[in-house]
Design an enzyme around this catalytic site. Structure first.
Site, PDB file in Angstrom:
ATOM      1  CG  HIS A 185      40.801  34.704  48.700  1.00 15.81           C
ATOM      2  ND1 HIS A 185      42.115  34.799  48.327  1.00 15.81           N
ATOM      3  CD2 HIS A 185      40.315  33.582  48.098  1.00 15.81           C
ATOM      4  CE1 HIS A 185      42.409  33.784  47.522  1.00 15.81           C
ATOM      5  NE2 HIS A 185      41.338  33.032  47.377  1.00 15.81           N
ATOM      6  CG  ASN A 191      35.801  26.860  42.696  1.00 17.29           C
ATOM      7  OD1 ASN A 191      34.592  27.099  42.646  1.00 17.29           O
ATOM      8  ND2 ASN A 191      36.314  25.681  42.427  1.00 17.29           N
ATOM      9  NE  ARG A 239      35.750  23.834  49.791  1.00 19.99           N
ATOM     10  CZ  ARG A 239      36.808  24.601  49.687  1.00 19.99           C
ATOM     11  NH1 ARG A 239      36.894  25.743  50.355  1.00 19.99           N
ATOM     12  NH2 ARG A 239      37.822  24.253  48.929  1.00 19.99           N
ATOM     13  CD  GLU A 275      46.860  32.185  47.199  1.00 19.04           C
ATOM     14  OE1 GLU A 275      46.688  31.453  48.173  1.00 19.04           O
ATOM     15  OE2 GLU A 275      46.125  32.148  46.204  1.00 19.04           O
TER      16      GLU A 275
END
Ligand code: AMP
Length: 400
Positions: A207, A210, A240, A384
């Site tokens: 997956h 972002n 991140r 989702e």
């Protein structure tokens, strides 16, 4: 039955109304700038996007506007709220309490509140959405679908950190993993696409968006995943850092005169491909354009990202003692053929060969490995909202 899917953030709220029978999206949109000024974007299936600027002092007002838009005599898609059979809420952290989706009783809501400590930015926002919906639709069943739930099958050796055990006992410090709804949906689609038994298949789901995470799914169960106690661990992401030597935190704090909050801000918001590209962008489209123009920082950022994905795939092949299929999903995974190609270049040892033409396709479920590739490599667009609608429908029907 129609299911309203709600994904509530601290100042925004995304929604979709899905017909659970046909799985068609009847309308979708989002509320932005809740508590600031307020903006509703609403789009009925096959219709134009409508933007309404209106005061949204809180989430209750935002949800009321969504419900009004859905019932609007001109552009609405339902006549009354009776046509909404249930509401499915995305909830970020279910801790160890919630290993699957649940009907949102008062006791469950209390349980979600208790998990807020583990996701202080997300769970309170999710709870605000749940409370507001319950007030506006008191007789409609509500279901919570957790980002962490799918990963609850991980064995101890995958979820325990090498820390004093009492931190796990006292504070539940362990790997939880996120994007679980996506990993669950995509791994099931892989089995269906290949015509294989989900209970007898080893899949690695990449997956890549972002926020990015990998999961190892063996015989229908998650065995490991790259995000941890929080979504900061694992892959190099948009902004991140992913995995770093924990001692870097003290080192940088001293050098840059930062406190813990300052260091965490750097790791969450100023790192990843954004930081590596010298603050150029967290968006892979920008990085690729810059790379083509000769920007070596953008090129290196992409290289580090790709290498980390390949390294995790290797780890998960080891964790499952093999792999049958690798699936790419989310913004980067579905759209960026260069990232897929570069990741697969590392995977020759698995007998993987990519079909370059198939790899250039987008927006559909497709096999991008050649027929003689030893491992099937696929693009599976994630969904989702549909996964949340399915979970909600299944639970509501079970309760009847
Ligand atoms: P997500 O978090 O799944 O919505 O993914 C968002 C990210 O997907 C963006 O920040 C981009 O980096 C990436 N993305 C979206 N479209 C493309 C594209 N056509 N090519 C490369 N990257 C893309």
């Amino acid at each position: 039955m129609n299911i309203l899917v709600i994904n509530c953030g601290s100042s925004s709220l995304k929604f979709q109304l899905i017909n659970a029978g046909t799985e068609d999206v009847l309308a979708k949109g989002l509320c932005e700038r809740i508590g600031i000024d307020g903006r509703l974007v609403y789009q009925p299936a096959g219709g134009e996007k409508e933007v309404t600027e209106a005061a949204m002092p809180g989430h209750k007002e935002a949800i009321q506007m969504v419900l009004d838009a859905l019932k609007n005599p001109n552009t609405g898609v339902i006549k009354s709220l009776d046509e909404v059979g249930a509401v499915g809420h995305r909830v970020v952290h279910g801790g160890e309490k919630f290993a699957s989706s649940v009907i949102l009783t008062d006791e469950v809501v209390k349980g979600i509140e208790e998990c807020s400590e583990l996701a202080p930015l997300h769970n309170p926002a999710n709870l605000i959405g749940i409370t507001a919906c319950k007030e506006l639709m008191p007789s409609t069943p509500m279901v919570g679908v957790f980002d962490t739930a799918f990963h609850q099958t991980m064995p101890e050796e995958a979820y325990l950190y090498g820390l004093p055990y009492e931190y796990y006992e006292k504070y539940k410090v362990r790997r939880y993993g996120f994007h679980g709804t996506s990993h669950s949906y995509v791994s099931k689609r892989v089995a269906a696409f290949l015509g294989k038994d989900y209970e007898n298949l080893k899949t690695i789901v990449c997956h890549l968006g972002n926020g990015s995470s990998l999961s190892a799914v063996k015989n229908g169960k998650c065995m490991d995943t790259s995000m941890g106690l929080t979504p900061l661990e694992g892959l190099v992401m948009g902004t991140r850092s992913g995995d770093i030597d924990p001692a870097i935190m003290e080192f940088i704090a001293k050098k840059e005169n930062l406190d813990i909050a300052g260091v965490m801000n750097v790791l969450n918001k100023k790192s990843g491909v954004f930081g590596l590209s010298k603050d150029l962008s967290s968006d892979f489209r920008d990085l690729e354009t810059a790379q083509e123009e000769g920007n070596t920082f953008a090129a290196n950022a992409r290289k580090v990202f790709v290498y980390r994905v390949a390294k995790y795939i290797g780890a998960y092949v080891a964790a499952m003692n093999g792999v049958d299929a690798i699936a790419f999903t989310a913004g980067v995974g579905e759209n960026d053929h260069l990232v897929r190609e570069e990741v697969c270049k590392y995977l020759g040892y698995l007998g993987i060969t990519l079909d370059p033409e198939a790899n250039k396709k987008r927006g559909q479920e497709i096999r991008i490995s050649t027929p003689d590739s030893k491992v099937a490599v696929l693009i599976i667009p994630t969904n989702e909202e549909l996964a949340i609608a399915r979970e909600t429908m299944a639970l509501v029907q079970k309760e009847k």
